[in-house]
Scaffold this motif. Structure first.
Motif, PDB file in Angstrom:
ATOM      1  N   THR A 198      20.147  68.190 -85.903  1.00 42.41           N
ATOM      2  CA  THR A 198      20.482  67.067 -86.769  1.00 42.41           C
ATOM      3  C   THR A 198      21.992  66.929 -86.899  1.00 42.41           C
ATOM      4  O   THR A 198      22.534  65.830 -86.780  1.00 42.41           O
ATOM      5  CB  THR A 198      19.856  67.256 -88.165  1.00 42.41           C
ATOM      6  N   LEU A 199      22.665  68.041 -87.137  1.00 45.26           N
ATOM      7  CA  LEU A 199      24.122  68.008 -87.272  1.00 45.26           C
ATOM      8  C   LEU A 199      24.772  67.533 -85.983  1.00 45.26           C
ATOM      9  O   LEU A 199      25.726  66.742 -86.017  1.00 45.26           O
ATOM     10  CB  LEU A 199      24.641  69.391 -87.660  1.00 45.26           C
ATOM     11  N   LEU A 200      24.251  67.967 -84.859  1.00 44.63           N
ATOM     12  CA  LEU A 200      24.792  67.557 -83.566  1.00 44.63           C
ATOM     13  C   LEU A 200      24.641  66.049 -83.372  1.00 44.63           C
ATOM     14  O   LEU A 200      25.577  65.369 -82.941  1.00 44.63           O
ATOM     15  CB  LEU A 200      24.094  68.317 -82.441  1.00 44.63           C
ATOM     16  N   GLU A 201      23.488  65.515 -83.735  1.00 46.14           N
ATOM     17  CA  GLU A 201      23.254  64.076 -83.601  1.00 46.14           C
ATOM     18  C   GLU A 201      24.140  63.272 -84.544  1.00 46.14           C
ATOM     19  O   GLU A 201      24.660  62.224 -84.181  1.00 46.14           O
ATOM     20  CB  GLU A 201      21.783  63.746 -83.861  1.00 46.14           C
ATOM     21  N   LEU A 202      24.293  63.755 -85.769  1.00 49.91           N
ATOM     22  CA  LEU A 202      25.079  63.008 -86.761  1.00 49.91           C
ATOM     23  C   LEU A 202      26.579  63.083 -86.522  1.00 49.91           C
ATOM     24  O   LEU A 202      27.292  62.095 -86.702  1.00 49.91           O
ATOM     25  CB  LEU A 202      24.768  63.524 -88.176  1.00 49.91           C
ATOM     26  N   ASN A 210      28.906  72.506 -85.475  1.00 50.59           N
ATOM     27  CA  ASN A 210      29.874  73.402 -86.109  1.00 50.59           C
ATOM     28  C   ASN A 210      30.515  72.728 -87.327  1.00 50.59           C
ATOM     29  O   ASN A 210      31.735  72.568 -87.401  1.00 50.59           O
ATOM     30  CB  ASN A 210      30.936  73.824 -85.091  1.00 50.59           C
ATOM     31  N   VAL A 211      29.679  72.258 -88.244  1.00 50.66           N
ATOM     32  CA  VAL A 211      30.141  71.625 -89.482  1.00 50.66           C
ATOM     33  C   VAL A 211      29.368  72.223 -90.646  1.00 50.66           C
ATOM     34  O   VAL A 211      28.275  72.765 -90.473  1.00 50.66           O
ATOM     35  CB  VAL A 211      29.963  70.092 -89.467  1.00 50.66           C
ATOM     36  N   LEU A 212      29.925  72.111 -91.815  1.00 53.49           N
ATOM     37  CA  LEU A 212      29.269  72.591 -93.025  1.00 53.49           C
ATOM     38  C   LEU A 212      28.753  71.384 -93.807  1.00 53.49           C
ATOM     39  O   LEU A 212      29.540  70.648 -94.390  1.00 53.49           O
ATOM     40  CB  LEU A 212      30.248  73.396 -93.882  1.00 53.49           C
ATOM     41  N   PRO A 213      27.450  71.147 -93.785  1.00 58.21           N
ATOM     42  CA  PRO A 213      26.912  69.984 -94.497  1.00 58.21           C
ATOM     43  C   PRO A 213      27.065  70.182 -96.003  1.00 58.21           C
ATOM     44  O   PRO A 213      26.690  71.209 -96.543  1.00 58.21           O
ATOM     45  CB  PRO A 213      25.448  69.948 -94.069  1.00 58.21           C
ATOM     46  N   PRO A 255      12.999  68.514 -88.822  1.00 63.97           N
ATOM     47  CA  PRO A 255      13.892  67.811 -87.902  1.00 63.97           C
ATOM     48  C   PRO A 255      15.051  67.083 -88.577  1.00 63.97           C
ATOM     49  O   PRO A 255      16.115  66.960 -88.000  1.00 63.97           O
ATOM     50  CB  PRO A 255      12.978  66.811 -87.197  1.00 63.97           C
ATOM     51  N   LEU A 256      14.871  66.583 -89.788  1.00 66.79           N
ATOM     52  CA  LEU A 256      15.939  65.838 -90.450  1.00 66.79           C
ATOM     53  C   LEU A 256      16.687  66.664 -91.482  1.00 66.79           C
ATOM     54  O   LEU A 256      17.463  66.131 -92.267  1.00 66.79           O
ATOM     55  CB  LEU A 256      15.371  64.572 -91.104  1.00 66.79           C
TER      56      LEU A 256
END
Length: 70
Positions: free
Chosen positions: A19-23, A28-31, A11-12
């Motif tokens: 997780t990306l959506l929440e943060l 649609n981002v590249l961590p 989940p994290l």
């Protein structure tokens, strides 16, 4: 180091789209961060942990003076 292939399902995990959506408000981002949890735990450490929890209780242990000096 071996990248854990199952880490993206946690989940994290930075690879988890939820997780990306929440943060960031979008998935649609590249961590670009890296952390110790992005890698599989070394097999000798896994083996030691398994041995410890399999063969022992979780009570208090005796610690020699050298432990406190460390």
């Amino acid at each position: 180091m071996k990248i854990d292939k199952h880490i993206g399902t946690l989940p994290l995990s930075k690879s988890n789209s939820k997780t990306l959506l929440e943060l960031f408000g979008t998935s649609n981002v590249l961590p670009m961060w890296i952390a110790d949890m992005d890698y599989e735990i070394a097999q000798p450490i896994q083996d030691a942990l398994i041995q410890r929890i399999t063969n022992s209780g979780f009570g208090y242990e005796y610690k020699p003076d050298s432990f406190l000096k460390a």
